[in-house]
Scaffold this motif. Structure first.
Motif, short mmCIF file in Angstrom:
data_model
loop_
_atom_site.label_atom_id
_atom_site.label_comp_id
_atom_site.label_asym_id
_atom_site.label_seq_id
_atom_site.Cartn_x
_atom_site.Cartn_y
_atom_site.Cartn_z
N ILE A 87 -7.58 -13.30 61.67
CA ILE A 87 -7.97 -12.52 60.75
C ILE A 87 -9.72 -13.87 60.83
O ILE A 87 -9.14 -15.02 60.40
CB ILE A 87 -7.36 -12.58 59.52
CG1 ILE A 87 -6.94 -11.49 59.45
CG2 ILE A 87 -9.26 -12.64 58.50
CD1 ILE A 87 -5.66 -11.15 58.15
N VAL A 88 -11.12 -13.32 61.84
CA VAL A 88 -11.61 -13.86 61.43
C VAL A 88 -12.87 -13.65 61.16
O VAL A 88 -13.70 -12.85 61.99
CB VAL A 88 -11.65 -15.67 62.80
CG1 VAL A 88 -13.18 -16.14 63.41
CG2 VAL A 88 -10.79 -15.70 62.99
N LEU A 89 -13.87 -14.39 60.14
CA LEU A 89 -14.87 -13.35 59.59
C LEU A 89 -16.25 -13.72 60.50
O LEU A 89 -17.18 -12.84 61.00
CB LEU A 89 -15.18 -13.73 58.00
CG LEU A 89 -14.15 -12.82 57.46
CD1 LEU A 89 -14.31 -13.30 56.12
CD2 LEU A 89 -13.56 -11.20 57.92
N VAL A 90 -16.05 -15.12 61.10
CA VAL A 90 -17.38 -15.39 61.60
C VAL A 90 -16.87 -16.46 62.63
O VAL A 90 -15.96 -17.40 62.21
CB VAL A 90 -18.49 -16.62 60.26
CG1 VAL A 90 -19.88 -16.82 60.83
CG2 VAL A 90 -18.63 -15.37 59.62
N GLU A 91 -17.10 -16.37 63.60
CA GLU A 91 -17.20 -17.25 65.59
C GLU A 91 -17.81 -17.67 65.09
O GLU A 91 -19.42 -17.58 65.13
CB GLU A 91 -16.78 -15.72 66.29
CG GLU A 91 -16.08 -15.11 65.91
CD GLU A 91 -15.18 -13.93 67.62
OE1 GLU A 91 -16.61 -14.46 68.04
OE2 GLU A 91 -15.09 -13.45 67.07
N GLY A 92 -17.61 -18.89 66.23
CA GLY A 92 -18.93 -19.78 66.33
C GLY A 92 -19.47 -21.35 65.30
O GLY A 92 -19.94 -21.38 65.25
N THR A 108 -13.15 -17.50 54.79
CA THR A 108 -12.30 -16.00 55.45
C THR A 108 -10.53 -16.59 55.02
O THR A 108 -10.05 -15.41 54.78
CB THR A 108 -12.46 -16.96 57.06
OG1 THR A 108 -13.85 -16.79 57.96
CG2 THR A 108 -11.43 -16.86 57.61
N GLU A 109 -10.52 -17.44 54.10
CA GLU A 109 -9.44 -18.11 53.46
C GLU A 109 -9.39 -16.96 52.22
O GLU A 109 -8.41 -16.69 52.34
CB GLU A 109 -9.40 -19.58 53.05
CG GLU A 109 -9.23 -20.73 54.77
CD GLU A 109 -8.00 -20.12 55.13
OE1 GLU A 109 -6.78 -19.83 54.81
OE2 GLU A 109 -8.24 -19.98 56.64
N ALA A 110 -10.06 -16.27 52.18
CA ALA A 110 -10.50 -15.64 50.67
C ALA A 110 -9.90 -14.74 51.12
O ALA A 110 -9.36 -13.43 50.59
CB ALA A 110 -11.77 -15.47 49.88
#
Length: 139
Positions: A87-92, A108-110
């Motif tokens: 679960i990764v919402l925004v990469e880079g 992401t943690e939320a």
């Protein structure tokens, strides 16, 4: 991260099994028919769920799938990770300034927290507890 049909339909399989927990195996054909989904596609999703130990197959004329664990022990996060990956919402975000990094990490943690704290039991109970479920309102 965008939840694809893999995650959504996988959650559908798991919810159907949770609703029928302890009542015997449910064929994918039944789940597909009740939810207007492709049985072939559900079969593709069942394999990784089975390999991860989230579902168990029962062979035979009255076979199908069951949950090997109580629905309160399986989270939405477990299912999404198996079918969608991490679960990764925004990469880079390493290239972002520190304030933006902190924001994306918190978001992401939320999301992870909600998915990990929401069990199949919670979702089944939500359906039962929603007093407006099944009502039709006319204006």
């Amino acid at each position: 991260m965008k939840i694809s049909t893999k995650g959504r339909y996988g959650l559908t399989i798991m919810l159907e099994l949770a609703r029928n927990y302890g009542e015997g195996p449910i064929p994918l054909k039944t789940i597909a028919k009740e939810n207007s989904l492709s049985e072939h596609y559900l079969e593709q999703l069942a394999a990784p769920l089975r390999n991860a130990g989230l579902i168990k197959s029962i062979r035979g004329a009255y076979g199908g799938y069951i949950l090997p664990k109580d629905p309160k022990e399986i989270s939405a996060g477990d299912i999404i990770r198996v079918l969608e990956g991490p679960i990764v919402l925004v990469e880079g975000i390493e290239d972002e300034e520190p304030a933006k990094q902190a924001l994306w990490k918190r978001v992401t943690e939320a999301v992870k927290d909600v998915l990990d704290k929401t069990t199949l039991e919670d979702l089944v109970n939500h359906e039962k507890d929603d007093p407006l479920e099944g009502y039709m309102f006319y204006i």
